[in-house]
Motif scaffolding. Structure first.
Motif, PDB file in Angstrom:
ATOM      1  N   PRO A  52     -19.078  79.314 -73.935  1.00 17.62           N
ATOM      2  CA  PRO A  52     -17.622  79.506 -73.990  1.00 17.62           C
ATOM      3  C   PRO A  52     -17.182  79.879 -75.402  1.00 17.62           C
ATOM      4  N   GLN A  53     -16.093  80.623 -75.504  1.00 13.64           N
ATOM      5  CA  GLN A  53     -15.543  81.021 -76.803  1.00 13.64           C
ATOM      6  C   GLN A  53     -14.092  80.576 -76.942  1.00 13.64           C
ATOM      7  N   GLN A  54     -13.690  79.649 -76.087  1.00  8.89           N
ATOM      8  CA  GLN A  54     -12.312  79.192 -76.078  1.00  8.89           C
ATOM      9  C   GLN A  54     -12.283  77.748 -75.607  1.00  8.89           C
ATOM     10  N   GLY A  55     -11.365  76.959 -76.158  1.00 11.09           N
ATOM     11  CA  GLY A  55     -11.245  75.563 -75.748  1.00 11.09           C
ATOM     12  C   GLY A  55      -9.995  74.935 -76.325  1.00 11.09           C
ATOM     13  N   VAL A  56      -9.885  73.629 -76.150  1.00 16.47           N
ATOM     14  CA  VAL A  56      -8.716  72.880 -76.612  1.00 16.47           C
ATOM     15  C   VAL A  56      -9.172  71.827 -77.617  1.00 16.47           C
ATOM     16  N   ALA A  57      -8.495  71.764 -78.755  1.00 16.45           N
ATOM     17  CA  ALA A  57      -8.796  70.764 -79.780  1.00 16.45           C
ATOM     18  C   ALA A  57      -8.363  69.392 -79.267  1.00 16.45           C
ATOM     19  N   VAL A  58      -9.323  68.459 -79.169  1.00 16.34           N
ATOM     20  CA  VAL A  58      -9.009  67.114 -78.676  1.00 16.34           C
ATOM     21  C   VAL A  58      -9.048  66.063 -79.780  1.00 16.34           C
TER      22      VAL A  58
END
Length: 103
Positions: free
Chosen positions: A36-42
């Motif tokens: 993946p090259q996209q996500g959410v900062a948690v």
């Protein structure tokens, strides 16, 4: 959701959707090895310290920001039994703005 991991320095913990398997109409499971090259900062560290002044530099990325990063950026780590990416803020290429943020 509460994460039991606090990144240090300018590191960011990123949750991502794993799209490793797709099922065709005929029931065949297709797998891909593309990261993946996209996500959410948690979780976000406090920021790195300036080499000149010793002051902590503020982070641009905040918890909840949807971000884009290079295909092989960061390291995969497991926290609370779930896979995440951990990478320095400098490996993040940008923040994806929602419609209300663009105005």
């Amino acid at each position: 959701m509460s994460i039991t991991f606090k990144p240090l320095s300018d590191n960011v913990l990123i949750d991502y959707e794993d799209k490793d398997e797709e099922k065709t109409k005929g029931g065949i499971i297709m797998t891909s090895r593309e990261r993946p090259q996209q996500g959410v900062a948690v979780a976000v560290g406090p920021g790195r310290k300036s080499y000149k002044t010793g002051e902590r530099l503020p982070m641009v990325v905040k918890v909840g920001d949807e971000v884009k990063f290079a295909a092989y950026a960061g390291k995969e780590i497991k926290v609370d039994g779930k896979e995440y990416f951990l990478m320095p803020e400098t490996d993040i290429q940008g923040i994806i703005l929602k419609n209300e943020q663009k105005k």
